[in-house]
Structure formats: C-alpha cells, structure tokens
Design an enzyme around this catalytic site. Structure first.
Site, PDB file in Angstrom:
ATOM      1  N   ASP A  67      34.843  75.278 -66.142  1.00 17.30           N
ATOM      2  CA  ASP A  67      35.815  76.308 -66.511  1.00 17.30           C
ATOM      3  C   ASP A  67      35.950  76.471 -68.021  1.00 17.30           C
ATOM      4  OD1 ASP A  67      36.982  73.827 -66.873  1.00 17.30           O
ATOM      5  OD2 ASP A  67      38.538  74.106 -65.380  1.00 17.30           O
ATOM      6  N   ASN A 135      48.713  68.937 -59.928  1.00 13.98           N
ATOM      7  CA  ASN A 135      49.113  69.848 -58.852  1.00 13.98           C
ATOM      8  C   ASN A 135      47.992  70.051 -57.832  1.00 13.98           C
ATOM      9  OD1 ASN A 135      47.319  71.367 -60.317  1.00 13.98           O
ATOM     10  ND2 ASN A 135      48.621  73.171 -60.512  1.00 13.98           N
ATOM     11  N   HIS A 137      44.847  70.882 -58.485  1.00 11.18           N
ATOM     12  CA  HIS A 137      43.799  71.860 -58.822  1.00 11.18           C
ATOM     13  C   HIS A 137      42.470  71.172 -59.111  1.00 11.18           C
ATOM     14  CE1 HIS A 137      44.698  72.110 -63.483  1.00 11.18           C
ATOM     15  NE2 HIS A 137      43.972  71.071 -63.200  1.00 11.18           N
TER      16      HIS A 137
HETATM   17  P1  PGA Z   1      42.778  65.369 -66.845  1.00 10.37           P
HETATM   18  O1  PGA Z   1      42.660  66.832 -66.154  1.00 10.37           O
HETATM   19  O2  PGA Z   1      41.436  64.732 -66.628  1.00 10.37           O
HETATM   20  O3  PGA Z   1      43.041  65.688 -68.274  1.00 10.37           O
HETATM   21  O4  PGA Z   1      43.897  64.683 -66.162  1.00 10.37           O
HETATM   22  C1  PGA Z   1      42.239  66.967 -64.866  1.00 10.37           C
HETATM   23  C2  PGA Z   1      42.413  68.388 -64.461  1.00 10.37           C
HETATM   24  O5  PGA Z   1      43.472  68.977 -64.776  1.00 10.37           O
HETATM   25  O6  PGA Z   1      41.501  68.926 -63.811  1.00 10.37           O
END
Ligand code: PGA
Length: 232
Positions: A67, A135, A137
């Site tokens: 992304d 959450n 995602h």
């Molecule tokens: P993080 O992010 O590795 O910074 O916890 C994971 C995500 O939000 O996909």
C-alpha cells in the site's frame, strides 16, 4: 493456517528473515510482497545484516508493496516509498527495476491500481508478508473491505488516521489480490495486537476483521509473539 508462537519480537524477526532467505536460496528470482509499519522492521534489519555478510543475494528478486498513502508528494518522508528505500532497498543489492510500489503521486489513481493488478497477475507473489492493524486491517483494507476487493483507493479508518498521523486516503492491494499470493506470512507482536489476533484467528470470517479473510488462503503462516497471542 499454521500458527507459530515465539517468545518476543526478536524471535519473530529472526523467523521471518530466515524464511525469506531460505525461499530466496530456493528460488533466486522470488517475488516478495513487502509490508511497512513497525512489525517487519526487525526482519528487514536482519536481511540487511545477512546481505552484508554475503549470505543472501537480492539481485534477482522482484517486490511488490501492499500500500501507499494517496496523494503524497514524492519527497514526503512519510511515504511508504521512503520507508522501503530507507529501511531496506537502499541497503541491499536489489535492482530498482524489480521494485514495484503503488505510486502515491499518480494523477490517475484508477489506472495506477489497474496497472498494479496487471503487474501482479504477470508476476504472481510467491511470499507475501503482512502485518495486522489494531482494528484487524491488512494493508489498508479497513473493516468493511470485502473478500473480492482489488487494488483501489480507500478511505482510512479513524483509528488508522490517529495511529499513523496521516490525514488522507490510500492506495492498497485488495484482499483478493493478497489472497492470490502463493504463501502469506502474517506477523504480529505486542500487547496492542492481542485483540486483533484473537478476533482474526478465532472469530468468524467477516469483513469487520479483514485479516480473517486470509484464513481462506491455503498457505497462511501466522507468527505471533507471546504478547500478541495473550488472548488466545
Ligand atoms: P504496525 O502496522 O506493524 O506498525 O503495527 C501494522 C498495520 O497497521 O498493518
């Protein structure tokens, strides 16, 4: 789904980088799907270290990232392009032409997303690394995303906006795009991920927890540390 529980972030990072290195040795032109965020940083550090020792050659691998923020200026340090170059690409012998990133500066986001889908179709992802948001995602497939979603422009959930301190939208591979990967490794570390990990592993497969759709993959490996697995 195979769940591997490790002690802590260090063990998790070691396991992820070892899998990546093993797969590159088996298939030097491996196509890897990379992720950003905090979760894969330790593994990237290990990959750089092993490369410096001459233990792994990245010259033939191809990469796709999950992304990118949209829109974002080319020189914005918050971009996932900047993250990837600063945290790994500039420090290994990857060929620039083999790096595929969603372009957050593209004027025509629809065409950018369609072209990305086409490129992935032509170069199927052998090994996709994903983190999980608090959450649930994956990539920027926020709650409400469907299993048939493709690469597209999305609104960020308010929780994500707050955590990432980014006020805008994003381009993300869809869930159907991610599910086409031959193998998926999901990693989660720390207490803050415990609820999302529990919900995606033992809850229903449901669009409120987009990561739960990954359970439909025939080759999903979940690597979690003690804290992330504390509610299982
Ligand atoms: P993080 O992010 O590795 O910074 O916890 C994971 C995500 O939000 O996909």
């Amino acid at each position: 789904m195979k769940i591997i529980k490790v002690k802590d972030y260090k063990e998790l990072s070691n396991m992820v980088s070892e899998i990546i290195i093993k797969e590159i040795r088996k298939k030097p032109n491996l196509t890897i799907g990379f992720a950003t965020g905090k979760s894969p940083l330790g593994a990237y550090k290990n990959l750089i270290r092993e490369h410096k020792k001459g233990k792994v050659d990245f010259s033939r691998i191809k990469t796709f990232n999950l992304d990118e923020y949209y829109p974002i200026n080319a020189d914005d340090k918050k971009s996932y392009r900047a993250y990837m170059f600063n945290n790994i690409f500039n420090k290994i012998n990857i060929k620039k032409d083999n790096i595929n990133l969603l372009d957050g500066t593209a004027k025509n986001f629809k065409k950018e997303c369609e072209d990305y889908e086409d490129k992935i179709k032509k170069n199927p992802i052998d090994l996709q690394i994903v983190g999980i948001g608090v959450n649930g995602h994956i990539g920027f497939n926020e709650p409400g995303s469907t299993i048939v979603s493709r690469t597209r422009l999305v609104d960020l959930a308010s929780e994500t906006i707050k955590r990432n301190k980014y006020l805008g939208k994003a381009l993300t591979m869809g869930i159907s795009t991610i599910l086409k990967s031959k193998r998926i490794i999901l990693l989660a570390s720390g207490k803050e991920k415990a609820r999302a990990v529990r919900d995606f592993i033992i809850g229903d497969i449901d669009k409120n927890i987009p990561a739960s759709f990954l359970r439909k993959s025939k080759n999903l490996i979940v690597i979690i540390d003690k804290e992330a697995g504390s509610l299982l």
